[in-house]
Design an enzyme around this catalytic site. Sequence first.
Site, short mmCIF file in Angstrom:
data_model
loop_
_atom_site.label_atom_id
_atom_site.label_comp_id
_atom_site.label_asym_id
_atom_site.label_seq_id
_atom_site.Cartn_x
_atom_site.Cartn_y
_atom_site.Cartn_z
N LYS A 100 0.91 -1.12 0.02
CA LYS A 100 0.02 -0.09 0.09
C LYS A 100 0.94 1.24 -0.07
O LYS A 100 0.53 2.48 -0.51
CB LYS A 100 -0.97 0.13 1.25
CG LYS A 100 -1.94 -1.13 0.91
CD LYS A 100 -3.39 -0.93 1.88
CE LYS A 100 -4.34 -2.14 1.21
NZ LYS A 100 -5.46 -2.03 1.84
N LYS A 110 -5.43 -10.57 -5.20
CA LYS A 110 -6.41 -10.52 -4.17
C LYS A 110 -7.73 -9.82 -4.67
O LYS A 110 -7.65 -8.64 -5.29
CB LYS A 110 -6.15 -10.06 -2.99
CG LYS A 110 -7.06 -10.62 -1.75
CD LYS A 110 -6.44 -9.98 -0.43
CE LYS A 110 -7.14 -8.49 -0.37
NZ LYS A 110 -7.06 -8.26 1.19
N LYS A 167 -11.71 -4.93 -1.66
CA LYS A 167 -12.99 -3.97 -1.96
C LYS A 167 -12.38 -2.49 -2.07
O LYS A 167 -13.32 -1.83 -2.63
CB LYS A 167 -13.60 -3.95 -0.56
CG LYS A 167 -12.92 -3.34 0.45
CD LYS A 167 -14.01 -3.49 1.73
CE LYS A 167 -13.74 -4.57 2.88
NZ LYS A 167 -12.35 -4.13 3.31
N1 AQP Z 1 -9.99 -11.70 -1.59
C1 AQP Z 1 -10.08 -12.16 -0.35
N2 AQP Z 1 -10.37 -13.51 -0.19
C2 AQP Z 1 -10.54 -14.07 1.01
N3 AQP Z 1 -10.75 -13.19 2.13
C3 AQP Z 1 -10.66 -11.92 2.03
N4 AQP Z 1 -10.84 -10.95 2.88
C4 AQP Z 1 -10.81 -9.91 2.32
N5 AQP Z 1 -10.46 -10.05 1.05
C5 AQP Z 1 -10.51 -11.27 1.02
C6 AQP Z 1 -10.92 -11.21 4.34
O1 AQP Z 1 -12.08 -10.52 4.76
C7 AQP Z 1 -12.10 -10.03 6.16
C8 AQP Z 1 -12.17 -8.55 6.13
O2 AQP Z 1 -11.42 -7.94 5.52
P1 AQP Z 1 -10.87 -6.43 5.95
O3 AQP Z 1 -12.05 -5.76 5.61
O4 AQP Z 1 -10.32 -6.28 7.33
O5 AQP Z 1 -9.76 -6.07 4.94
P2 AQP Z 1 -8.80 -6.66 3.87
O6 AQP Z 1 -8.15 -7.97 4.18
O7 AQP Z 1 -7.65 -5.59 3.48
O8 AQP Z 1 -9.83 -6.71 2.69
P3 AQP Z 1 -10.03 -5.61 1.51
O9 AQP Z 1 -11.06 -6.25 1.06
O10 AQP Z 1 -8.85 -6.13 0.56
O11 AQP Z 1 -9.81 -4.23 1.74
P4 AQP Z 1 -8.61 -3.24 1.40
O12 AQP Z 1 -9.05 -3.26 -0.36
O13 AQP Z 1 -9.25 -2.19 1.97
O14 AQP Z 1 -7.37 -3.80 1.92
C9 AQP Z 1 -10.78 -10.66 6.56
O15 AQP Z 1 -10.81 -11.65 7.30
C10 AQP Z 1 -9.89 -10.75 5.13
O16 AQP Z 1 -9.04 -11.73 5.37
#
Ligand code: AQP
Length: 332
Positions: A112, A197, A200
């Site tokens: 990031k 990955k 979101k």
């Molecule tokens: N692509 C993914 N596959 C499996 N698990 C996922 N998680 C997120 N993306 C995937 C799991 O969802 C939970 C919540 O995630 P988070 O909101 O705490 O943050 P993150 O892991 O950083 O998810 P994002 O969607 O990728 O957010 P951004 O883009 O903001 O960094 C966690 O248990 C995560 O493992």
Amino acid sequence: MTRIFSGIKPTGHLTLGNYLGAVRRWVKTDQHRADALFCVVDLHALTEDHDLARVRRLSRQAASLLLAAGLDPTVCTVFVQSHVDEHTRLAYVLECTATDGEMRRMIQYREKEAQERARGRSVRLSLLTYPVLMAADILAYGTDEVPVGDDQAQHVELTRDLAVRFNQRYGHTFTVPRAVHPEVGARVMNLQEPGSKMGKSDDAGPGIVYLLDEPDVIRKKVMRAVTDSGREVEYDRGARPGVANLLDILAGCTGEEPSVLAEGYDSYGALKKDTAEAVVEALRPLRQRHAELCTDLGYVDGVLRAGAERARGLARPTVDAAYRAIGLLPAG
Ligand code: AQP
């Protein structure tokens, strides 16, 4: 009773990755087998350039989606991180336990940070310290298990290290938690870039399925998923990441094994069609319930208020104990 803590960041609309990697398991098993806390970790949404109104909107939407997915506030605790001061109180003490080298080694930080710099933006200090706040989220509750997708494994490992180090230096204060990952869906990949990955906060695009996408939008995104140059449907994450991702998603929705599912297909088209329908069906009840909850925001706010109150009561004794242990004078 086992204590579980897990969180979700309101940095974007929730995706199929969040659902298959985390939320579905929280709903189906975790909330019933343990004392489980599920948190909208809104402070973590401030580590990068953010839009104020959007964070607020997405926080409530994330909470509504968790309830729509089936979290039951009569058996688990659903709340918003910033409503419970103990998280930031404990984070500072843990910053005094962690080292800057540890923070700089975190893969998510490095990725990031590079993105922010490439966009010509300065990097917020909170992006570097975010894993410490995450450790505080977990340790404040005497958590035994942290159910997360495997993208979060490194952060839970850091949490364990900090708990052990603090306990050794200042006396036993924290339970040392462990990460638990789902067997399937641990990492759902972007449909257009199966090497990355499905995240979101990535730029909205055809490779990301959002939980609130209309069924036809989901079908279109899955049918246009990037596959591989071969023709046979084989489950091989290394050689055929696109097809493996579709099989993982289908397996995540149906509960079957991806390699067994692969044997039932002789074309990518048929696999995509079934995967699209499986995703649409898996998300249908969630979308319906979410639409109902949108007309009853008072209910959602009430759940969050009660959740924060319970969370506060659980966290305060542990955080007070950590303050005493590290040498701070207790308030009279
Ligand atoms: N692509 C993914 N596959 C499996 N698990 C996922 N998680 C997120 N993306 C995937 C799991 O969802 C939970 C919540 O995630 P988070 O909101 O705490 O943050 P993150 O892991 O950083 O998810 P994002 O969607 O990728 O957010 P951004 O883009 O903001 O960094 C966690 O248990 C995560 O493992």
